[in-house]
Design a protein around this motif. Structure first.
Motif, short mmCIF file in Angstrom:
data_model
loop_
_atom_site.label_atom_id
_atom_site.label_comp_id
_atom_site.label_asym_id
_atom_site.label_seq_id
_atom_site.Cartn_x
_atom_site.Cartn_y
_atom_site.Cartn_z
N GLY A 1 0.80 -1.21 0.00
CA GLY A 1 0.00 0.00 0.00
C GLY A 1 0.83 1.27 0.00
O GLY A 1 0.30 2.37 0.12
N LYS B 1 -9.78 -1.19 6.36
CA LYS B 1 -10.55 -1.45 5.13
C LYS B 1 -11.83 -2.23 5.46
O LYS B 1 -12.89 -2.01 4.87
CB LYS B 1 -9.72 -2.28 4.15
CG LYS B 1 -8.50 -1.54 3.61
CD LYS B 1 -7.64 -2.52 2.81
CE LYS B 1 -6.40 -1.82 2.26
NZ LYS B 1 -5.50 -2.76 1.58
N LYS C 1 1.05 2.63 -8.36
CA LYS C 1 0.03 2.81 -7.33
C LYS C 1 -1.30 2.12 -7.71
O LYS C 1 -1.89 1.40 -6.90
CB LYS C 1 -0.20 4.32 -7.13
CG LYS C 1 -1.12 4.66 -5.98
CD LYS C 1 -0.43 4.41 -4.64
CE LYS C 1 -1.38 4.60 -3.47
NZ LYS C 1 -0.85 3.91 -2.27
N HIS C 2 -1.75 2.36 -8.94
CA HIS C 2 -3.06 1.83 -9.31
C HIS C 2 -3.03 0.31 -9.41
O HIS C 2 -3.99 -0.37 -9.07
CB HIS C 2 -3.56 2.46 -10.62
CG HIS C 2 -2.69 2.18 -11.80
ND1 HIS C 2 -1.39 2.65 -11.91
CD2 HIS C 2 -2.92 1.46 -12.93
CE1 HIS C 2 -0.88 2.24 -13.07
NE2 HIS C 2 -1.79 1.51 -13.70
N GLU D 1 -0.99 -1.58 -7.64
CA GLU D 1 -0.90 -2.09 -6.27
C GLU D 1 -2.28 -2.10 -5.61
O GLU D 1 -2.66 -3.06 -4.93
CB GLU D 1 0.07 -1.24 -5.45
CG GLU D 1 0.30 -1.82 -4.06
CD GLU D 1 1.20 -0.95 -3.21
OE1 GLU D 1 1.14 0.30 -3.33
OE2 GLU D 1 1.99 -1.51 -2.41
N GLU D 2 -3.04 -1.03 -5.86
CA GLU D 2 -4.39 -0.99 -5.28
C GLU D 2 -5.24 -2.14 -5.82
O GLU D 2 -6.04 -2.73 -5.09
CB GLU D 2 -5.06 0.35 -5.61
CG GLU D 2 -4.60 1.46 -4.70
CD GLU D 2 -5.19 2.81 -5.07
OE1 GLU D 2 -6.04 2.87 -5.99
OE2 GLU D 2 -4.78 3.82 -4.46
N GLN E 1 -9.54 -4.57 -1.10
CA GLN E 1 -10.10 -3.24 -0.89
C GLN E 1 -11.50 -3.36 -0.31
O GLN E 1 -12.16 -4.40 -0.43
CB GLN E 1 -10.14 -2.45 -2.21
CG GLN E 1 -8.80 -2.29 -2.91
CD GLN E 1 -7.78 -1.47 -2.12
OE1 GLN E 1 -8.11 -0.82 -1.13
NE2 GLN E 1 -6.52 -1.52 -2.54
#
Lengths: 82, 322, 407
Positions: free
Chosen positions: B122, B214, B301-302, B304-305, B310
């Protein structure tokens, strides 16, 4: 015993052998065998029931009088008088 | 009351323990002059000096072994390993030595060692700094595995670990360090108890560590749709407080287990297995889980997300059981 | 202690529902006494106990769910020295017909002494129309068992149509307070399902052979007319009684046709229990037994036959009548059918059929005369017997009917 009483009692005998019997739906002038889907064993049970209920012997030769409800009542009325 | 961060809570526990017990010391990579890779030990070198806040070489096996030796020698070492990925270098020391010596010595030796490490993704740190292996540690008898998910637990469970006679591994999810909380305990908590973080009657969400925020967010979203989720924070993975989970499942009859490990062989798999072993007749739906995608953690980042669990996936999984 | 189990009242019975207890806990039970009424897919059956003793404890209340065959229904404290024997017919027992009662087994080794008794089996998953398994969640299954909800009647609203806890509890709430009498249409459908299973199994497993012969009934009917003329109506005999008696006696002469096919071989029965195929008004069929039909006098046989037909159609048969037939006799002559080539009721070995007694031109000593005749047929299991044995059997039936006074 008048014919109405005979009819009521006879229906009781029929109902004992054919529990599904709906007296209101029984056509009095049509074949009992066809309407009630009875076979010879049921028929014998009915004859035995009638004999006991009305205190009369019903010889085999008279079975033809028991074809419809009307004829059965008429036959029993005659036998009861005699 | 002033807000405290998770990072500050860990630091407070370290400070209090070192003030209270001269046997306690901290060692690890960059824990001294740099203040720790996650700034947990910032300022401790000034207070306690280099004898007790010891910078080590980049040799996890070496300094964890040194920690075991110190523990055998009567000290109360706290070893910080920068990330759980790096801790794999010291698995041999932990699994073959720390976890076994009490058993192999017939109870003559104990290893009262605390190992802290950052874990999880994250933070765009890519595939060598972002993984989650807590289930690997929880697999090993002879060590305890703690995953504090709140500011209070960050302090209270670390204090508790220092009272244990056997090795304790504490996994601090790196995204939790800036987390703020109101209240921190002055006394050690008890290791081995799960906590109900949010009560609910429709579905049980079981999680721990970095997935707790989360999961709570997912529970909020579910509540807006009239689904009351009960959120359970396991807090300790070994020994596992399965009874708290079973009690909740007995109420909700549905469970989703959330963790950040790869799905295959995840710790969630163990929790699911125990639910099905012990509460099969309570289940109104198959137990579901939400875990990481089975890829080395992406840097972008995207991506990894997309790889990490989530809140939206947790919501979807929970609704799939209803 | 003996468990009184859900009986297997026929080879294809898999489940039953307890309708009524005729005994209360603490009451004495004689061997062979009817103690419960059980609903099967085909009929309500009076179930007899095969141990004498005292009804210790009732495990299943009336009006509950369908239970698998073998489910303990009650506990009977057997009388000291009483023989916990199987019902008589099971001496030559078909494996398919489980004994009504069995001695309580010692607990399996992994159950600690003093451990609670195993739970009653939970209701099976409801089969969907296509025979697929309908998913039922574990707790829904468990609660259905507790609440006596028939999963077959529950509509699943969970993912993939799964029956959930909520579905079961809703079904329980919406159920009428009293034990629900199954709607007639349901009962008819269940009977059709049971017949479908038995007949499909028969045609799948049994290689049938069919034989037929026409039998002169003039002597039999003449004897019957004379006899009946002297008898009061209550003792009057039907021609069918002569046919049943002749069919039963002939089985004595060809015992290979009397019994069961079990575990890959024919097992003849020492007793002759004639299964009488009885059609039910509104559809369906049962074939309960007249025990030892070969040994009964015609008067007794007539009594049993009329009683059996009346009770079958009123839905009150006894468990032993359902389980015991060693062969089946059917007649479709009532409605004019002249020959019936029947399907054997597994695991029996043969089925005897009679058509209508009709007057036909008949050659006697080179002269054509009119005689009442009946067509007798035999459906035989070719695994157990060959056509020759079947021919001997029909020959025996024909011969026996020529000497009605000896029947």
């Amino acid at each position: 015993m008048n014919k109405e009483e005979i009819r009521t009692k006879a229906l009781g005998v029929l109902a004992a052998v054919v529990p599904e019997l709906e007296p209101a739906e029984l056509a009095p002038d049509k074949s009992l065998r066809d309407q009630l889907d009875i076979d010879s064993v049921d028929f014998l049970n009915i004859v035995v029931g009638l004999a006991k209920t009305f205190g009369v012997d019903i010889p085999e030769t008279d079975y033809r009088h028991l074809y419809t409800l009307d004829s059965l009542v008429a036959y029993l009325a005659g036998r009861a008088k005699g | 009351m002033a807000k405290t961060t998770y990072r500050e809570a860990v630091r407070a526990a370290l400070r209090e323990a070192m003030r209270a017990d001269p046997r306690v010391f901290l060692m690890g990579e960059d824990v001294g002059r740099y203040g720790g890779a996650f700034a947990v030990s910032l300022g401790l070198l000034d207070e306690f000096g280099p004898e007790r806040i010891r910078d080590t070489p980049l040799s996890e096996s070496g300094f964890l072994g040194a920690g075991i030796g110190a523990a055998l020698g009567g000290m109360r070492p706290i070893v910080e390993i920068m990330t759980v990925n790096f801790s794999l270098l010291s698995l041999d020391q932990l699994v073959n030595n720390a976890a076994t010596l009490r058993h192999m010595s017939g109870g003559q030796f104990s290893v009262p060692l605390v190992v802290r490490m950052a874990s999880g993704g994250g933070r765009s740190l890519a595939a060598q700094h972002s993984h989650s292996f807590e289930g690997w540690y929880a697999h090993v008898p002879g060590i305890k595995v703690v995953t504090p998910a709140t500011v209070a637990d960050a302090k209270g469970l670390l204090l508790a670990a220092l009272t244990e006679p056997d090795p304790v591994v504490i996994l601090e999810h790196a995204t939790l360090y800036p987390l703020e909380g109101d209240d921190t305990p002055d006394e050690p908590m008890q290791i081995g108890l799960a906590a109900v973080r949010r009560p609910g009657q429709h579905v049980t969400l079981v999680t721990y560590g970095g997935s707790l925020p989360k999961t709570l967010a997912a529970a909020d979203a579910l509540a807006k749709e009239g689904i009351e989720a009960e959120v359970i924070d396991l807090r300790t993975l070994r020994p596992l407080d399965i009874d708290t989970v079973l009690a909740s499942v007995a109420k909700t009859h549905r469970a989703v287990v959330v963790d950040e490990m790869w799905k295959t062989g995840s710790f969630a798999a163990e929790v699911m297995a125990q639910i099905m072993e012990r509460a099969f007749d309570e289940l109104d739906a198959p137990v579901a889980r939400v875990c990481s995608r089975e890829v080395p953690m992406p840097y972008a980042k995207h991506l990894e997300e997309a790889a990490l669990p989530q809140a939206g996936q947790i919501v979807t999984a929970a609704k799939g059981l209803l | 202690m003996t468990d009184f189990l859900m009986p297997k009242l026929g080879a294809d019975m898999t489940r039953g529902r307890l309708v009524e207890w005729l005994k209360k806990p603490g009451e004495r039970i004689a061997r062979g006494e009817v103690i419960a009424v059980v609903e099967t897919d085909k009929a309500n059956v009076d179930v007899e106990s095969w141990v004498a003793g005292t009804l210790e404890k009732i495990l299943v209340e009336p009006g509950g769910d369908w239970l698998p065959v073998g489910t303990p229904l009650a506990v009977i404290a057997a009388e000291a020295g009483a023989e916990a024997g199987a019902p008589p017919a099971f001496a030559a027992a078909p494996a398919a017909a489980a004994p009504v009662t069995v001695p309580r087994q010692p607990p399996p080794p992994d159950v600690a002494p003093g451990a609670p008794p195993p739970r009653a089996p939970l209701p099976a998953a409801a089969p969907a129309a296509g025979g697929e398994r309908v998913p039922v969640s574990p707790i829904a299954r468990k609660r259905a068992g507790e609440l006596g909800v028939d999963l077959a009647s529950v509509r699943g609203t969970g993912p993939g149509g799964r029956i959930t806890l909520e579905d079961v509890e809703r079904a329980a709430r919406e159920r009428p307070a009293a034990a629900p009498a199954a709607p007639a249409a349901d009962k008819r459908q269940r009977m059709r399902d049971a017949i479908a299973a038995a007949m499909a199994r028969s045609k799948r497993e049994i290689p049938h052979y069919y034989l037929g012969t026409t039998i002169d009934m003039s002597r039999a009917l003449a004897w019957l007319a004379t006899a009946n003329a002297k008898l009061p109506v209550t003792e009057r005999l039907l021609a069918g009684v002569l046919l049943v008696k002749a069919a039963a006696l002939a089985l004595r002469e060809v015992p290979e046709l009397n019994g069961f096919w079990i575990d890959g071989r024919a097992q003849a029965s020492a007793s002759i229990h004639a299964g009488i195929a009885i059609s039910l008004r509104g559809g369906g069929l049962v074939a309960p037994a007249i025990h030892d039909a070969d040994k009964l006098t015609l008067a007794a046989l007539s009594q049993r036959l009329t009683d059996l037909v009346a009770r079958a159609r009123a839905g009150s048969l006894k468990s032993s009548e359902m389980t015991d037939p060693t062969g089946t006799i059917t007649s479709l002559g009532e409605r004019g059918v002249e020959a019936v080539y029947g399907v054997i009721y597994p695991p029996q070995l043969a089925l005897v059929g009679f058509g209508k007694i009709v007057e036909r031109p008949w050659a006697v000593d080179g002269t054509v005369v009119v005689r009442p005749v009946v067509t007798a047929t035999l459906s035989g299991d070719h695994r157990a017997t060959d056509g020759h044995r079947g021919a001997l059997y029909l020959d025996a039936v024909a011969r026996l009917l020529q000497e009605p006074e000896k029947l």
